[in-house]
Structure formats: structure tokens, C-alpha cells
Scaffold this motif. Sequence first.
Motif, PDB file in Angstrom:
ATOM      1  N   VAL A  21      52.303 -23.523  17.180  1.00  0.00           N
ATOM      2  CA  VAL A  21      52.288 -22.780  15.913  1.00  0.00           C
ATOM      3  C   VAL A  21      51.963 -23.728  14.759  1.00  0.00           C
ATOM      4  CG1 VAL A  21      53.708 -21.484  14.262  1.00  0.00           C
ATOM      5  CG2 VAL A  21      53.855 -20.968  16.701  1.00  0.00           C
ATOM      6  N   PHE A  22      52.554 -24.927  14.783  1.00  0.00           N
ATOM      7  CA  PHE A  22      52.288 -25.940  13.761  1.00  0.00           C
ATOM      8  C   PHE A  22      50.799 -26.314  13.761  1.00  0.00           C
ATOM      9  CE2 PHE A  22      51.875 -30.454  12.656  1.00  0.00           C
ATOM     10  CZ  PHE A  22      52.404 -30.457  11.376  1.00  0.00           C
ATOM     11  N   GLY A  23      50.263 -26.592  14.948  1.00  0.00           N
ATOM     12  CA  GLY A  23      48.850 -26.967  15.059  1.00  0.00           C
ATOM     13  C   GLY A  23      47.922 -25.843  14.643  1.00  0.00           C
ATOM     14  N   TYR A  24      48.284 -24.607  15.012  1.00  0.00           N
ATOM     15  CA  TYR A  24      47.493 -23.441  14.617  1.00  0.00           C
ATOM     16  C   TYR A  24      47.480 -23.321  13.089  1.00  0.00           C
ATOM     17  CZ  TYR A  24      45.934 -18.572  14.376  1.00  0.00           C
ATOM     18  OH  TYR A  24      45.248 -17.419  14.098  1.00  0.00           O
ATOM     19  N   ALA A  25      48.669 -23.448  12.486  1.00  0.00           N
ATOM     20  CA  ALA A  25      48.772 -23.345  11.022  1.00  0.00           C
ATOM     21  C   ALA A  25      47.977 -24.452  10.337  1.00  0.00           C
ATOM     22  CB  ALA A  25      50.241 -23.407  10.592  1.00  0.00           C
ATOM     23  N   LEU A  26      48.004 -25.634  10.916  1.00  0.00           N
ATOM     24  CA  LEU A  26      47.227 -26.748  10.370  1.00  0.00           C
ATOM     25  C   LEU A  26      45.745 -26.400  10.366  1.00  0.00           C
ATOM     26  CD1 LEU A  26      47.650 -29.708   9.384  1.00  0.00           C
ATOM     27  CD2 LEU A  26      47.123 -30.409  11.714  1.00  0.00           C
ATOM     28  N   LEU A  34      44.915 -25.652   6.588  1.00  0.00           N
ATOM     29  CA  LEU A  34      44.577 -26.952   6.030  1.00  0.00           C
ATOM     30  C   LEU A  34      43.329 -27.578   6.647  1.00  0.00           C
ATOM     31  CD1 LEU A  34      48.180 -28.476   5.937  1.00  0.00           C
ATOM     32  CD2 LEU A  34      46.955 -27.354   4.092  1.00  0.00           C
ATOM     33  N   PHE A  35      42.560 -26.819   7.398  1.00  0.00           N
ATOM     34  CA  PHE A  35      41.434 -27.412   8.102  1.00  0.00           C
ATOM     35  C   PHE A  35      40.445 -28.071   7.143  1.00  0.00           C
ATOM     36  CE2 PHE A  35      37.380 -27.577  10.297  1.00  0.00           C
ATOM     37  CZ  PHE A  35      37.769 -28.276  11.416  1.00  0.00           C
ATOM     38  N   LYS A  94      35.283 -24.882  19.294  1.00  0.00           N
ATOM     39  CA  LYS A  94      35.257 -23.789  18.311  1.00  0.00           C
ATOM     40  C   LYS A  94      34.405 -22.628  18.830  1.00  0.00           C
ATOM     41  CE  LYS A  94      34.676 -23.217  13.345  1.00  0.00           C
ATOM     42  NZ  LYS A  94      34.323 -23.842  12.088  1.00  0.00           N
ATOM     43  N   GLN A  95      33.262 -22.941  19.418  1.00  0.00           N
ATOM     44  CA  GLN A  95      32.390 -21.905  19.997  1.00  0.00           C
ATOM     45  C   GLN A  95      33.108 -21.175  21.130  1.00  0.00           C
ATOM     46  OE1 GLN A  95      29.311 -20.997  18.861  1.00  0.00           O
ATOM     47  NE2 GLN A  95      29.502 -19.313  20.305  1.00  0.00           N
ATOM     48  N   ALA A 131      41.852 -22.813  17.392  1.00  0.00           N
ATOM     49  CA  ALA A 131      42.370 -21.453  17.236  1.00  0.00           C
ATOM     50  C   ALA A 131      42.658 -21.153  15.770  1.00  0.00           C
ATOM     51  CB  ALA A 131      43.623 -21.260  18.081  1.00  0.00           C
ATOM     52  N   GLY A 132      43.301 -22.102  15.085  1.00  0.00           N
ATOM     53  CA  GLY A 132      43.590 -21.906  13.667  1.00  0.00           C
ATOM     54  C   GLY A 132      42.343 -21.903  12.815  1.00  0.00           C
ATOM     55  N   ALA A 133      41.454 -22.865  13.058  1.00  0.00           N
ATOM     56  CA  ALA A 133      40.233 -22.982  12.255  1.00  0.00           C
ATOM     57  C   ALA A 133      39.321 -21.771  12.413  1.00  0.00           C
ATOM     58  CB  ALA A 133      39.472 -24.256  12.634  1.00  0.00           C
TER      59      ALA A 133
END
Length: 196
Positions: free
Chosen positions: A70-75, A79-80, A101-102, A129-131
Motif C-alpha cells: 500500500v505504501f509503495g502503491y501510494a508512492l 509522488l511519482f 508500466k506497459q 501499479a500506483g503510477a
Amino acid sequence: MELGKKVKHKTKKLVDSKHMLKGITLASFLESTIVPIPLEAVMVPLMQARRESLWQIALMATIGCVIGAVFGYALGYYLFDMVGQWLIDTFFSQEQFDNVKQQMQNQGFWFVMTLGIAPIPFQVAMLAAGATQYSLPLFLLATVIARSIRYFGLAAVVYYAGDKAEQLIKRYKMKAVIAITVAVLLLWWLSNLISQ
């Protein structure tokens, strides 16, 4: 002190600690976010020493990883633009990240499942996933399934093999990871075939 001795020393301290479950949760969080070193080096000896807490250790490691995810996703999500490029330049290559990303845009669930099982830094999947703003519930479901397979699989080996678990895991780890990854990829392929 060499890395192997440090890991053994830290594991011994963790085994004897009354905060062992919190410690494994924190270690799993760190492994999934900023320390791309497999947690198995600590988990297997810990599970062997604390067999009465075997399944709790697997559960807490899974929870720590999910919190880290969840932390990494939010990052990646929030914040990407600010820190994402630094992370890519530090830990990966731009080409690796563009490929991830693709894949997230095309096959996110199965991609996260595969990265969650394979011995590849999971940070790539979280950031991607977050980006790409991939569905958070689907990302979390894939993360929970993949990491549960990994950690509860270790617990099952320790449960059935006892003191021989560490030796068995060292001997068959790559074969098991390859077999599970191939199974996930086969399910991925079948799901694509059915959805067409």
C-alpha cells in the motif's frame, strides 16, 4: 561482521524476543519497500525455532508485505512525479520500468501475482501499479494471494520437514519458484484465452 553472521545474529535476537511477531511484520514491510533482500533468510530459521507460532509468523509477514505494498502503491500514485524517477534511476532502469508500466496497463492482476511470487524486487510492481493508477483492490488481492503463497508455503515446508526445512528450501527453492511462476503464467494465459 559478514552478512550471513549478521542475519544469524539478528534472527537469534528475534527468536528470543517477546516482540517477535511485530519484528517480522516490520521486517516484511521493509523487505517489500526499501530492502530488496529476501525475508526467507530470517523467516525459515525463525519458523523452525518458534514452531508454535509458525502460521502467525507467515500471517504477520504477509500483513507486513501488504502494508508495504500500500505504501509503495501510494508512492507511485501520489509522488511519482516527484520521487519516482529517482527510485527508477537508483534501483532499476527506465527500460525495466517502462516495460512494467506497459504490463500493468495490459495485465495488471496477473503481472502483480507473477512479481509477487518470482524472485524479482516487488517494488517494481508497487510503483508501476500506483503510477498507472491500477485498481487498488485488484492490486491488493493479487499481492495477498502471491505473498500468502510465498510465506504460507514456507510455513508448510517447515511444518512438514521440521529441522530439514532450511536444507530443502535451499535445494528446491528455484525449482519451486519456477513451477509456481509457470502455473501462474498458465492461469494468466488461460484467463486471456477465455476472455477473448
